[in-house]
Write a protein that holds these residues in place. Structure first.
Motif, PDB file in Angstrom:
ATOM      1  N   ASN A  77     -41.836  -2.877 -38.362  1.00  0.00           N
ATOM      2  CA  ASN A  77     -43.170  -3.428 -38.146  1.00  0.00           C
ATOM      3  C   ASN A  77     -44.140  -2.599 -38.979  1.00  0.00           C
ATOM      4  O   ASN A  77     -44.665  -1.589 -38.500  1.00  0.00           O
ATOM      5  N   TYR A 112     -43.508   1.264 -38.950  1.00  0.00           N
ATOM      6  CA  TYR A 112     -42.673   1.641 -37.806  1.00  0.00           C
ATOM      7  C   TYR A 112     -41.309   0.964 -37.882  1.00  0.00           C
ATOM      8  O   TYR A 112     -41.191  -0.166 -38.366  1.00  0.00           O
ATOM      9  N   MET A 146     -33.170   6.920 -21.452  1.00  0.00           N
ATOM     10  CA  MET A 146     -34.028   7.132 -22.618  1.00  0.00           C
ATOM     11  C   MET A 146     -34.383   8.606 -22.704  1.00  0.00           C
ATOM     12  O   MET A 146     -34.762   9.212 -21.695  1.00  0.00           O
ATOM     13  N   GLN A 163     -36.570   4.825 -31.649  1.00  0.00           N
ATOM     14  CA  GLN A 163     -37.942   4.368 -31.936  1.00  0.00           C
ATOM     15  C   GLN A 163     -38.599   5.440 -32.791  1.00  0.00           C
ATOM     16  O   GLN A 163     -38.822   6.556 -32.322  1.00  0.00           O
ATOM     17  N   THR A 164     -38.918   5.112 -34.036  1.00  0.00           N
ATOM     18  CA  THR A 164     -39.445   6.133 -34.934  1.00  0.00           C
ATOM     19  C   THR A 164     -40.293   5.471 -36.023  1.00  0.00           C
ATOM     20  O   THR A 164     -40.756   4.329 -35.873  1.00  0.00           O
ATOM     21  N   CYS A 177     -44.090   5.702 -26.594  1.00  0.00           N
ATOM     22  CA  CYS A 177     -44.969   5.471 -27.742  1.00  0.00           C
ATOM     23  C   CYS A 177     -44.613   6.423 -28.877  1.00  0.00           C
ATOM     24  O   CYS A 177     -44.331   7.603 -28.651  1.00  0.00           O
ATOM     25  N   ASP A 226     -48.731   4.216 -32.897  1.00  0.00           N
ATOM     26  CA  ASP A 226     -49.063   2.851 -32.468  1.00  0.00           C
ATOM     27  C   ASP A 226     -47.840   2.001 -32.142  1.00  0.00           C
ATOM     28  O   ASP A 226     -47.967   0.827 -31.816  1.00  0.00           O
ATOM     29  N   SER A 227     -46.662   2.555 -32.284  1.00  0.00           N
ATOM     30  CA  SER A 227     -45.432   1.836 -31.938  1.00  0.00           C
ATOM     31  C   SER A 227     -45.203   1.947 -30.437  1.00  0.00           C
ATOM     32  O   SER A 227     -45.041   3.048 -29.908  1.00  0.00           O
ATOM     33  N   GLN A 228     -45.192   0.782 -29.758  1.00  0.00           N
ATOM     34  CA  GLN A 228     -45.082   0.787 -28.298  1.00  0.00           C
ATOM     35  C   GLN A 228     -43.851  -0.004 -27.860  1.00  0.00           C
ATOM     36  O   GLN A 228     -43.701  -1.164 -28.242  1.00  0.00           O
ATOM     37  N   PHE A 229     -42.993   0.632 -27.082  1.00  0.00           N
ATOM     38  CA  PHE A 229     -41.924  -0.089 -26.399  1.00  0.00           C
ATOM     39  C   PHE A 229     -42.510  -0.622 -25.088  1.00  0.00           C
ATOM     40  O   PHE A 229     -42.856   0.160 -24.199  1.00  0.00           O
ATOM     41  N   VAL A 287     -46.856  -9.574 -36.139  1.00  0.00           N
ATOM     42  CA  VAL A 287     -45.416  -9.594 -35.876  1.00  0.00           C
ATOM     43  C   VAL A 287     -45.138  -8.765 -34.630  1.00  0.00           C
ATOM     44  O   VAL A 287     -45.684  -7.683 -34.461  1.00  0.00           O
ATOM     45  N   GLU A 288     -44.314  -9.287 -33.746  1.00  0.00           N
ATOM     46  CA  GLU A 288     -43.768  -8.466 -32.683  1.00  0.00           C
ATOM     47  C   GLU A 288     -42.253  -8.655 -32.690  1.00  0.00           C
ATOM     48  O   GLU A 288     -41.732  -9.566 -33.319  1.00  0.00           O
ATOM     49  N   TRP A 289     -41.560  -7.767 -32.008  1.00  0.00           N
ATOM     50  CA  TRP A 289     -40.094  -7.803 -31.985  1.00  0.00           C
ATOM     51  C   TRP A 289     -39.606  -7.838 -30.549  1.00  0.00           C
ATOM     52  O   TRP A 289     -40.236  -7.270 -29.663  1.00  0.00           O
ATOM     53  N   ILE A 311     -37.143  -5.621 -24.093  1.00  0.00           N
ATOM     54  CA  ILE A 311     -38.133  -4.713 -24.690  1.00  0.00           C
ATOM     55  C   ILE A 311     -38.936  -5.521 -25.697  1.00  0.00           C
ATOM     56  O   ILE A 311     -38.376  -6.087 -26.647  1.00  0.00           O
ATOM     57  N   TRP A 370     -41.417  -5.055 -28.515  1.00  0.00           N
ATOM     58  CA  TRP A 370     -41.833  -3.932 -29.359  1.00  0.00           C
ATOM     59  C   TRP A 370     -43.080  -4.341 -30.128  1.00  0.00           C
ATOM     60  O   TRP A 370     -43.042  -5.289 -30.919  1.00  0.00           O
ATOM     61  N   GLU A 371     -44.182  -3.628 -29.858  1.00  0.00           N
ATOM     62  CA  GLU A 371     -45.475  -3.990 -30.432  1.00  0.00           C
ATOM     63  C   GLU A 371     -45.984  -2.893 -31.368  1.00  0.00           C
ATOM     64  O   GLU A 371     -45.745  -1.705 -31.137  1.00  0.00           O
ATOM     65  N   ASN A 372     -46.741  -3.311 -32.376  1.00  0.00           N
ATOM     66  CA  ASN A 372     -47.524  -2.406 -33.202  1.00  0.00           C
ATOM     67  C   ASN A 372     -48.978  -2.571 -32.756  1.00  0.00           C
ATOM     68  O   ASN A 372     -49.575  -3.624 -32.955  1.00  0.00           O
TER      69      ASN A 372
END
Lengths: 167, 322
Positions: free
Chosen positions: A52, A55, A125, A148-149, B220, B223-226, B244-246, B297, B299-301
Protein backbone atom coordinates in the motif's frame (compact mmCIF):
# COMPACT_ATOMS: atom_id res chain seq x y z
CA UNK A 1 -21.59 -24.00 22.10
CA UNK A 2 -21.58 -24.08 18.32
CA UNK A 3 -20.44 -27.27 16.66
CA UNK A 4 -18.93 -25.25 13.83
CA UNK A 5 -15.20 -25.72 13.40
CA UNK A 6 -12.89 -22.80 12.75
CA UNK A 7 -10.71 -23.28 9.71
CA UNK A 8 -7.20 -21.83 10.07
CA UNK A 9 -5.06 -23.16 7.25
CA UNK A 10 -1.41 -24.19 7.45
CA UNK A 11 1.61 -24.84 5.28
CA UNK A 12 0.50 -28.43 4.88
CA UNK A 13 -3.21 -27.82 4.51
CA UNK A 14 -4.68 -24.73 2.89
CA UNK A 15 -7.54 -24.22 0.48
CA UNK A 16 -6.99 -21.16 -1.67
CA UNK A 17 -9.93 -19.09 -2.92
CA UNK A 18 -9.68 -16.81 -5.93
CA UNK A 19 -11.04 -14.02 -8.09
CA UNK A 20 -14.07 -14.94 -10.19
CA UNK A 21 -14.09 -12.30 -12.89
CA UNK A 22 -17.29 -10.82 -14.29
CA UNK A 23 -15.89 -7.77 -16.08
CA UNK A 24 -12.43 -7.12 -14.68
CA UNK A 25 -8.78 -8.12 -14.58
CA UNK A 26 -7.83 -10.47 -11.72
CA UNK A 27 -4.43 -8.76 -11.47
CA UNK A 28 -6.19 -5.72 -9.99
CA UNK A 29 -6.68 -7.72 -6.78
CA UNK A 30 -3.09 -9.06 -6.43
CA UNK A 31 -4.64 -12.22 -5.00
CA UNK A 32 -2.29 -14.65 -3.26
CA UNK A 33 -2.13 -17.01 -0.31
CA UNK A 34 0.49 -16.69 2.44
CA UNK A 35 0.79 -20.47 2.92
CA UNK A 36 1.30 -21.05 -0.78
CA UNK A 37 3.87 -18.24 -0.97
CA UNK A 38 5.77 -19.56 2.07
CA UNK A 39 5.67 -23.10 0.70
CA UNK A 40 7.77 -21.90 -2.24
CA UNK A 41 10.04 -19.47 -0.38
CA UNK A 42 13.53 -19.77 1.03
CA UNK A 43 13.81 -19.60 4.82
CA UNK A 44 13.23 -16.04 6.02
CA UNK A 45 12.84 -14.64 2.51
CA UNK A 46 10.55 -11.61 2.95
CA UNK A 47 8.04 -11.86 0.11
CA UNK A 48 5.58 -8.99 -0.25
CA UNK A 49 1.98 -10.22 -0.43
CA UNK A 50 0.48 -6.77 0.15
CA UNK A 51 1.66 -3.29 -0.80
CA UNK A 52 0.00 0.00 0.00
CA UNK A 53 2.35 2.66 -1.39
CA UNK A 54 5.37 2.49 0.93
CA UNK A 55 3.86 -0.04 3.35
CA UNK A 56 4.04 -3.79 2.85
CA UNK A 57 2.97 -7.03 4.43
CA UNK A 58 5.39 -9.87 3.91
CA UNK A 59 4.93 -13.65 4.01
CA UNK A 60 7.94 -15.26 5.65
CA UNK A 61 8.81 -18.95 5.81
CA UNK A 62 10.11 -19.48 9.35
CA UNK A 63 12.50 -22.40 9.17
CA UNK A 64 15.60 -22.80 11.33
CA UNK A 65 17.34 -19.71 12.68
CA UNK A 66 17.05 -16.41 10.86
CA UNK A 67 19.68 -13.73 10.37
CA UNK A 68 19.52 -10.85 12.83
CA UNK A 69 17.16 -8.15 11.61
CA UNK A 70 16.49 -4.58 12.75
CA UNK A 71 14.37 -1.58 11.81
CA UNK A 72 14.18 2.07 12.77
CA UNK A 73 10.41 1.73 13.27
CA UNK A 74 8.10 -0.78 14.92
CA UNK A 75 7.14 -3.89 12.99
CA UNK A 76 4.70 -6.65 13.88
CA UNK A 77 4.76 -10.38 13.18
CA UNK A 78 1.62 -12.55 13.19
CA UNK A 79 2.27 -16.28 13.35
CA UNK A 80 0.08 -18.08 10.82
CA UNK A 81 1.66 -21.50 11.37
CA UNK A 82 4.38 -23.09 13.51
CA UNK A 83 6.06 -22.59 16.90
CA UNK A 84 8.62 -19.79 16.86
CA UNK A 85 10.83 -17.89 19.26
CA UNK A 86 11.79 -14.26 18.76
CA UNK A 87 14.94 -13.14 20.55
CA UNK A 88 15.67 -9.45 21.07
CA UNK A 89 18.82 -7.40 21.60
CA UNK A 90 19.31 -3.72 22.36
CA UNK A 91 22.42 -2.83 20.29
CA UNK A 92 25.12 -0.82 22.03
CA UNK A 93 25.26 1.40 18.94
CA UNK A 94 22.36 2.05 16.52
CA UNK A 95 22.49 -0.50 13.70
CA UNK A 96 19.95 1.28 11.48
CA UNK A 97 20.06 4.96 10.58
CA UNK A 98 17.25 7.01 12.05
CA UNK A 99 14.54 7.53 9.44
CA UNK A 100 15.53 4.54 7.32
CA UNK A 101 12.49 2.46 6.42
CA UNK A 102 12.04 -1.27 6.05
CA UNK A 103 13.77 -4.24 7.59
CA UNK A 104 17.57 -4.31 7.59
CA UNK A 105 19.41 -7.63 7.60
CA UNK A 106 22.47 -7.51 9.86
CA UNK A 107 25.71 -9.28 8.95
CA UNK A 108 26.02 -10.79 12.42
CA UNK A 109 24.65 -10.60 15.93
CA UNK A 110 25.30 -7.05 17.12
CA UNK A 111 26.98 -6.27 20.41
CA UNK A 112 24.34 -5.28 22.86
CA UNK A 113 22.18 -6.08 25.85
CA UNK A 114 19.76 -9.00 25.88
CA UNK A 115 16.18 -7.74 26.02
CA UNK A 116 14.48 -11.12 26.36
CA UNK A 117 12.45 -13.34 24.07
CA UNK A 118 8.92 -14.48 23.27
CA UNK A 119 7.59 -17.93 22.38
CA UNK A 120 4.74 -17.63 19.91
CA UNK A 121 2.60 -20.00 17.88
CA UNK A 122 -0.30 -19.85 15.45
CA UNK A 123 -2.54 -16.87 16.16
CA UNK A 124 -0.03 -15.00 18.30
CA UNK A 125 1.26 -11.56 17.35
CA UNK A 126 4.71 -10.32 18.42
CA UNK A 127 6.04 -6.78 18.48
CA UNK A 128 9.33 -6.20 16.66
CA UNK A 129 10.19 -2.95 18.41
CA UNK A 130 11.98 -0.07 16.78
CA UNK A 131 15.65 0.27 17.62
CA UNK A 132 16.09 -3.36 18.59
CA UNK A 133 17.69 -6.26 16.76
CA UNK A 134 15.74 -9.50 16.57
CA UNK A 135 16.16 -13.07 15.42
CA UNK A 136 13.55 -15.77 14.70
CA UNK A 137 14.30 -19.33 15.80
CA UNK A 138 12.28 -22.37 14.83
CA UNK A 139 13.75 -25.80 15.49
CA UNK A 140 10.57 -27.61 14.51
CA UNK A 141 8.64 -27.95 11.29
CA UNK A 142 8.58 -24.86 9.06
CA UNK A 143 6.20 -22.10 10.07
CA UNK A 144 4.72 -18.99 8.45
CA UNK A 145 4.90 -15.38 9.61
CA UNK A 146 3.00 -12.40 8.32
CA UNK A 147 5.12 -9.29 8.90
CA UNK A 148 3.65 -5.77 8.95
CA UNK A 149 6.42 -3.39 7.93
CA UNK A 150 7.60 -0.87 5.33
CA UNK A 151 9.04 -1.60 1.89
CA UNK A 152 12.78 -2.07 2.36
CA UNK A 153 15.95 -3.41 0.84
CA UNK A 154 15.08 -6.95 1.89
CA UNK A 155 11.50 -6.97 0.60
CA UNK A 156 11.14 -9.37 -2.33
CA UNK A 157 8.53 -8.39 -4.91
CA UNK A 158 7.58 -11.17 -7.32
CA UNK A 159 3.91 -10.44 -7.91
CA UNK A 160 3.61 -12.28 -11.22
CA UNK A 161 4.86 -15.45 -9.55
CA UNK A 162 2.56 -15.38 -6.53
CA UNK A 163 -0.66 -13.73 -7.75
CA UNK A 164 -3.62 -14.93 -9.76
CA UNK A 165 -3.15 -13.62 -13.29
CA UNK A 166 -5.85 -15.45 -15.24
CA UNK A 167 -9.62 -15.27 -14.92
CA UNK B 1 -35.64 -1.11 -1.11
CA UNK B 2 -38.08 1.06 -2.97
CA UNK B 3 -38.16 4.64 -4.12
CA UNK B 4 -41.36 6.61 -4.56
CA UNK B 5 -41.37 9.82 -6.59
CA UNK B 6 -44.62 11.25 -5.22
CA UNK B 7 -43.87 11.16 -1.55
CA UNK B 8 -46.51 11.86 1.02
CA UNK B 9 -45.78 14.57 3.55
CA UNK B 10 -45.35 12.05 6.33
CA UNK B 11 -46.41 8.71 7.65
CA UNK B 12 -49.10 9.96 10.03
CA UNK B 13 -48.49 7.02 12.31
CA UNK B 14 -47.90 7.31 16.02
CA UNK B 15 -45.73 4.31 16.80
CA UNK B 16 -43.62 6.19 19.33
CA UNK B 17 -40.74 7.02 16.98
CA UNK B 18 -39.63 10.56 16.20
CA UNK B 19 -38.94 11.98 12.75
CA UNK B 20 -35.36 13.22 12.27
CA UNK B 21 -34.40 15.95 9.81
CA UNK B 22 -31.35 17.68 8.42
CA UNK B 23 -31.27 19.94 5.37
CA UNK B 24 -33.75 18.66 2.79
CA UNK B 25 -33.73 15.13 4.26
CA UNK B 26 -36.33 13.82 6.69
CA UNK B 27 -36.18 10.31 8.16
CA UNK B 28 -39.23 8.51 9.53
CA UNK B 29 -39.74 4.91 10.50
CA UNK B 30 -42.73 2.62 10.81
CA UNK B 31 -43.03 -1.02 11.87
CA UNK B 32 -40.87 -2.34 9.02
CA UNK B 33 -39.17 0.45 7.08
CA UNK B 34 -36.99 3.52 7.28
CA UNK B 35 -38.53 6.17 5.02
CA UNK B 36 -36.07 8.69 3.63
CA UNK B 37 -37.85 11.79 2.32
CA UNK B 38 -35.82 14.11 0.12
CA UNK B 39 -36.69 16.86 -2.37
CA UNK B 40 -36.94 14.33 -5.23
CA UNK B 41 -39.15 11.76 -3.53
CA UNK B 42 -39.05 9.06 -0.88
CA UNK B 43 -36.74 6.08 -0.56
CA UNK B 44 -37.45 3.04 1.64
CA UNK B 45 -35.01 0.63 3.28
CA UNK B 46 -35.99 -2.26 5.61
CA UNK B 47 -35.45 -0.83 9.07
CA UNK B 48 -33.21 -3.66 10.33
CA UNK B 49 -30.85 -3.20 7.38
CA UNK B 50 -31.01 0.58 7.77
CA UNK B 51 -30.07 0.48 11.45
CA UNK B 52 -27.20 -1.97 10.88
CA UNK B 53 -25.80 0.34 8.21
CA UNK B 54 -26.42 3.46 10.31
CA UNK B 55 -24.59 1.83 13.23
CA UNK B 56 -21.45 1.35 11.13
CA UNK B 57 -21.61 4.83 9.64
CA UNK B 58 -21.84 6.36 13.11
CA UNK B 59 -19.27 4.10 14.78
CA UNK B 60 -16.71 4.54 12.02
CA UNK B 61 -17.07 8.34 11.82
CA UNK B 62 -18.34 7.96 8.21
CA UNK B 63 -15.35 5.67 7.46
CA UNK B 64 -13.01 5.88 4.47
CA UNK B 65 -14.88 7.00 1.36
CA UNK B 66 -18.45 5.97 0.60
CA UNK B 67 -20.85 4.11 2.89
CA UNK B 68 -23.64 2.80 0.66
CA UNK B 69 -26.64 1.76 2.76
CA UNK B 70 -28.01 0.14 -0.43
CA UNK B 71 -27.58 0.93 -4.12
CA UNK B 72 -29.37 4.30 -3.76
CA UNK B 73 -28.73 5.97 -0.39
CA UNK B 74 -25.50 6.66 1.48
CA UNK B 75 -22.76 9.02 2.63
CA UNK B 76 -19.37 10.16 1.34
CA UNK B 77 -16.76 11.18 3.88
CA UNK B 78 -14.73 14.29 3.08
CA UNK B 79 -13.13 14.28 6.55
CA UNK B 80 -14.75 17.34 8.09
CA UNK B 81 -17.78 17.44 5.87
CA UNK B 82 -20.03 14.62 4.66
CA UNK B 83 -22.13 14.32 1.53
CA UNK B 84 -25.45 12.55 2.02
CA UNK B 85 -26.92 11.33 -1.23
CA UNK B 86 -29.72 9.58 -3.06
CA UNK B 87 -28.70 7.97 -6.34
CA UNK B 88 -25.24 9.57 -6.60
CA UNK B 89 -23.54 6.25 -7.36
CA UNK B 90 -26.44 4.71 -9.26
CA UNK B 91 -26.12 4.82 -13.04
CA UNK B 92 -29.87 5.07 -13.68
CA UNK B 93 -30.41 7.88 -11.18
CA UNK B 94 -27.42 9.80 -12.53
CA UNK B 95 -28.42 9.19 -16.15
CA UNK B 96 -31.89 10.60 -15.58
CA UNK B 97 -30.66 13.37 -13.30
CA UNK B 98 -32.75 12.02 -10.43
CA UNK B 99 -29.95 12.01 -7.90
CA UNK B 100 -29.85 14.36 -4.91
CA UNK B 101 -26.82 15.36 -2.78
CA UNK B 102 -26.41 17.66 0.20
CA UNK B 103 -23.24 18.45 2.17
CA UNK B 104 -23.18 18.73 5.96
CA UNK B 105 -20.64 19.38 8.65
CA UNK B 106 -19.64 15.95 9.95
CA UNK B 107 -20.52 16.84 13.53
CA UNK B 108 -23.99 18.03 12.54
CA UNK B 109 -24.88 14.91 10.59
CA UNK B 110 -23.40 12.68 13.27
CA UNK B 111 -25.63 14.33 15.88
CA UNK B 112 -28.74 13.58 13.81
CA UNK B 113 -27.61 10.02 13.10
CA UNK B 114 -26.76 9.41 16.78
CA UNK B 115 -30.20 10.58 17.89
CA UNK B 116 -32.01 8.60 15.19
CA UNK B 117 -30.07 5.42 15.98
CA UNK B 118 -30.87 5.70 19.69
CA UNK B 119 -34.52 6.54 19.05
CA UNK B 120 -35.16 3.78 16.51
CA UNK B 121 -33.20 0.92 18.11
CA UNK B 122 -35.61 -1.05 20.26
CA UNK B 123 -34.80 -2.94 23.42
CA UNK B 124 -33.36 -6.36 22.54
CA UNK B 125 -32.03 -5.37 19.11
CA UNK B 126 -28.27 -4.97 18.72
CA UNK B 127 -27.33 -3.59 15.29
CA UNK B 128 -23.68 -4.66 15.80
CA UNK B 129 -24.61 -8.31 16.38
CA UNK B 130 -25.15 -11.06 13.83
CA UNK B 131 -28.85 -11.69 13.11
CA UNK B 132 -28.70 -15.05 14.92
CA UNK B 133 -27.48 -13.32 18.08
CA UNK B 134 -30.05 -10.59 18.53
CA UNK B 135 -33.76 -9.87 18.74
CA UNK B 136 -36.01 -8.14 16.22
CA UNK B 137 -36.41 -4.44 15.68
CA UNK B 138 -39.82 -4.43 13.99
CA UNK B 139 -43.04 -3.01 15.38
CA UNK B 140 -43.85 0.01 17.54
CA UNK B 141 -41.24 1.60 19.77
CA UNK B 142 -40.26 -0.55 22.72
CA UNK B 143 -37.52 0.84 24.95
CA UNK B 144 -34.02 1.30 23.60
CA UNK B 145 -30.57 -0.32 23.63
CA UNK B 146 -28.30 2.66 24.22
CA UNK B 147 -25.43 0.62 25.70
CA UNK B 148 -25.18 -1.49 22.54
CA UNK B 149 -25.03 1.44 20.15
CA UNK B 150 -22.47 3.43 22.14
CA UNK B 151 -19.68 0.91 21.64
CA UNK B 152 -16.67 2.69 20.25
CA UNK B 153 -14.26 1.61 17.53
CA UNK B 154 -11.09 0.48 19.34
CA UNK B 155 -7.77 1.91 18.15
CA UNK B 156 -4.37 0.75 19.43
CA UNK B 157 -1.55 3.30 19.35
CA UNK B 158 1.14 0.68 18.89
CA UNK B 159 -0.13 -2.82 19.73
CA UNK B 160 -2.90 -4.32 21.84
CA UNK B 161 -1.73 -5.26 25.34
CA UNK B 162 1.27 -2.96 25.67
CA UNK B 163 1.39 -0.87 28.85
CA UNK B 164 -0.83 2.19 28.35
CA UNK B 165 -2.31 0.85 25.10
CA UNK B 166 -5.57 -1.01 24.35
CA UNK B 167 -6.25 -3.68 26.95
CA UNK B 168 -7.17 -7.31 26.32
CA UNK B 169 -10.82 -8.29 25.95
CA UNK B 170 -12.48 -10.09 28.84
CA UNK B 171 -15.73 -11.00 27.02
CA UNK B 172 -16.42 -14.72 26.56
CA UNK B 173 -15.45 -16.28 23.24
CA UNK B 174 -18.09 -16.04 20.56
CA UNK B 175 -20.15 -19.18 20.07
CA UNK B 176 -18.75 -19.68 16.55
CA UNK B 177 -15.11 -19.09 17.55
CA UNK B 178 -15.20 -21.13 20.77
CA UNK B 179 -12.61 -23.56 19.41
CA UNK B 180 -9.94 -20.86 18.97
CA UNK B 181 -7.00 -21.73 21.29
CA UNK B 182 -6.73 -19.40 24.27
CA UNK B 183 -3.11 -20.11 25.21
CA UNK B 184 -0.92 -17.13 25.97
CA UNK B 185 2.46 -16.62 24.32
CA UNK B 186 5.51 -16.95 26.52
CA UNK B 187 6.89 -13.47 27.17
CA UNK B 188 10.28 -13.35 28.91
CA UNK B 189 11.36 -9.71 29.12
CA UNK B 190 14.56 -8.69 30.84
CA UNK B 191 14.07 -5.94 33.46
CA UNK B 192 13.60 -2.57 31.79
CA UNK B 193 12.35 -3.98 28.48
CA UNK B 194 8.76 -4.80 29.44
CA UNK B 195 7.43 -2.11 27.07
CA UNK B 196 9.17 -3.63 24.05
CA UNK B 197 9.32 -7.40 24.49
CA UNK B 198 5.66 -8.15 23.88
CA UNK B 199 3.33 -10.66 22.28
CA UNK B 200 -0.35 -11.56 22.65
CA UNK B 201 -2.86 -14.08 21.38
CA UNK B 202 -4.35 -12.17 18.47
CA UNK B 203 -6.81 -14.92 17.46
CA UNK B 204 -8.09 -15.25 21.03
CA UNK B 205 -8.49 -11.46 21.26
CA UNK B 206 -10.62 -11.52 18.11
CA UNK B 207 -12.65 -14.53 19.20
CA UNK B 208 -13.90 -12.41 22.12
CA UNK B 209 -15.22 -9.59 19.96
CA UNK B 210 -18.92 -9.00 20.63
CA UNK B 211 -19.50 -7.09 17.38
CA UNK B 212 -19.47 -7.97 13.69
CA UNK B 213 -18.14 -5.99 10.72
CA UNK B 214 -16.44 -3.44 12.97
CA UNK B 215 -12.68 -3.27 12.40
CA UNK B 216 -10.54 -2.27 15.38
CA UNK B 217 -6.90 -1.27 15.11
CA UNK B 218 -4.65 -3.87 16.78
CA UNK B 219 -1.17 -2.91 15.54
CA UNK B 220 0.41 0.07 13.80
CA UNK B 221 3.53 0.74 11.76
CA UNK B 222 3.30 4.51 11.30
CA UNK B 223 0.18 4.92 9.06
CA UNK B 224 -0.07 1.18 8.36
CA UNK B 225 -2.93 -0.16 10.48
CA UNK B 226 -3.98 -3.77 10.98
CA UNK B 227 -7.72 -3.42 11.59
CA UNK B 228 -8.98 -6.78 12.77
CA UNK B 229 -12.62 -7.78 12.89
CA UNK B 230 -14.94 -10.76 13.16
CA UNK B 231 -17.47 -11.20 10.38
CA UNK B 232 -20.73 -13.11 10.27
CA UNK B 233 -23.70 -12.89 7.88
CA UNK B 234 -23.56 -9.84 5.54
CA UNK B 235 -21.55 -6.63 5.69
CA UNK B 236 -24.41 -4.20 6.41
CA UNK B 237 -23.06 -1.59 4.02
CA UNK B 238 -21.41 -1.64 0.62
CA UNK B 239 -18.11 0.15 1.09
CA UNK B 240 -16.93 2.40 -1.72
CA UNK B 241 -13.17 2.83 -1.40
CA UNK B 242 -11.42 6.20 -1.61
CA UNK B 243 -8.04 4.44 -1.37
CA UNK B 244 -6.64 0.96 -1.78
CA UNK B 245 -7.25 -1.30 1.17
CA UNK B 246 -6.28 -4.94 1.63
CA UNK B 247 -7.99 -7.97 3.15
CA UNK B 248 -6.14 -10.80 4.88
CA UNK B 249 -8.44 -13.71 5.63
CA UNK B 250 -7.18 -15.18 8.90
CA UNK B 251 -9.77 -17.94 9.35
CA UNK B 252 -12.68 -19.51 7.50
CA UNK B 253 -14.18 -17.93 4.38
CA UNK B 254 -15.73 -14.69 3.08
CA UNK B 255 -17.19 -14.16 -0.39
CA UNK B 256 -17.02 -10.60 -1.67
CA UNK B 257 -19.20 -9.00 -4.32
CA UNK B 258 -17.13 -6.38 -6.14
CA UNK B 259 -18.92 -3.66 -8.11
CA UNK B 260 -17.76 -0.55 -9.91
CA UNK B 261 -17.50 2.27 -7.38
CA UNK B 262 -19.23 4.84 -9.55
CA UNK B 263 -21.94 2.87 -11.35
CA UNK B 264 -22.53 -0.20 -9.22
CA UNK B 265 -22.00 -2.55 -12.17
CA UNK B 266 -20.68 -5.98 -11.08
CA UNK B 267 -16.97 -6.56 -11.73
CA UNK B 268 -15.87 -9.65 -9.78
CA UNK B 269 -16.50 -12.04 -6.96
CA UNK B 270 -13.56 -12.62 -4.66
CA UNK B 271 -13.59 -15.81 -2.61
CA UNK B 272 -11.19 -15.57 0.34
CA UNK B 273 -10.17 -18.48 2.55
CA UNK B 274 -7.73 -18.71 5.46
CA UNK B 275 -4.36 -17.37 4.38
CA UNK B 276 -5.65 -15.55 1.31
CA UNK B 277 -4.61 -11.93 0.71
CA UNK B 278 -6.32 -9.59 -1.76
CA UNK B 279 -6.34 -5.89 -2.56
CA UNK B 280 -9.54 -3.88 -2.82
CA UNK B 281 -8.77 -1.29 -5.52
CA UNK B 282 -9.61 2.38 -5.06
CA UNK B 283 -12.25 2.36 -7.81
CA UNK B 284 -14.57 -0.38 -6.53
CA UNK B 285 -17.25 -0.95 -3.92
CA UNK B 286 -17.46 -4.23 -2.03
CA UNK B 287 -19.84 -6.21 0.14
CA UNK B 288 -18.92 -9.37 2.02
CA UNK B 289 -20.78 -12.54 2.98
CA UNK B 290 -19.42 -14.65 5.84
CA UNK B 291 -21.39 -17.90 6.31
CA UNK B 292 -19.55 -18.68 9.56
CA UNK B 293 -18.06 -16.12 11.95
CA UNK B 294 -14.57 -15.55 10.61
CA UNK B 295 -11.53 -13.46 11.47
CA UNK B 296 -10.53 -10.84 8.90
CA UNK B 297 -7.69 -8.32 8.93
CA UNK B 298 -8.54 -5.15 7.04
CA UNK B 299 -5.22 -3.52 6.30
CA UNK B 300 -5.49 0.25 5.91
CA UNK B 301 -3.12 3.07 5.03
CA UNK B 302 -4.26 5.93 7.26
CA UNK B 303 -2.33 8.64 5.36
CA UNK B 304 -4.77 11.56 5.18
CA UNK B 305 -3.44 12.72 1.80
CA UNK B 306 -4.52 9.54 0.01
CA UNK B 307 -8.11 10.42 -0.99
CA UNK B 308 -6.87 13.44 -2.93
CA UNK B 309 -4.02 11.47 -4.51
CA UNK B 310 -6.40 8.79 -5.78
CA UNK B 311 -9.14 11.24 -6.78
CA UNK B 312 -6.67 13.31 -8.81
CA UNK B 313 -5.31 10.26 -10.60
CA UNK B 314 -1.77 10.87 -9.31
CA UNK B 315 -1.67 7.28 -8.13
CA UNK B 316 -3.28 4.29 -9.83
CA UNK B 317 -6.34 2.70 -8.25
CA UNK B 318 -4.49 -0.64 -8.25
CA UNK B 319 -1.72 -1.24 -5.71
CA UNK B 320 0.79 -3.12 -7.87
CA UNK B 321 1.53 -3.42 -11.58
CA UNK B 322 2.83 -6.72 -12.91
Amino acid sequence: MSSQQTYFGSLENFQKGGVEVIDDDPKHYAFSNVFEVASKSKPYEKVAVGKNLKYVIEAVRAEGTSPWFAAAHDEAALVMDGDIEVHYLKPDQPVVAEGKEGTVKLAAEPAGKKMGYVKVRRGHMALLPKGSAYQFRNAGKPGVLLVQTILGENTVEKWADICQVKA
Amino acid sequence: MSTVANASQGLNKDLGYKAHSIGGFRFERDEYFAHIFYPGGRHLIPVDAFLRALMRDVAWGFFYGTVNFDNVFGTVNHYGTVEMFVGLFNEAYRGSNRHHVETFESKDLKKVFDEMLDDWTNEGFDPFAAPDETGLVFGPKKGNNTAAIRRQRLVADRMVGLPGDLTFRTDPQNRQLADVPTDKPGVFAEPGFENDVHAFNFFDYLSRSDVTWNPSVVSCVKDSQFCATTEEHILPITHGNDRVEWFIQATDEIIWDIDDRGTGKPRSKVVMRAGDVAAMPADIRHRGYSPKRSILIVWENNDSTLPQLYASGKVAPYPVEF
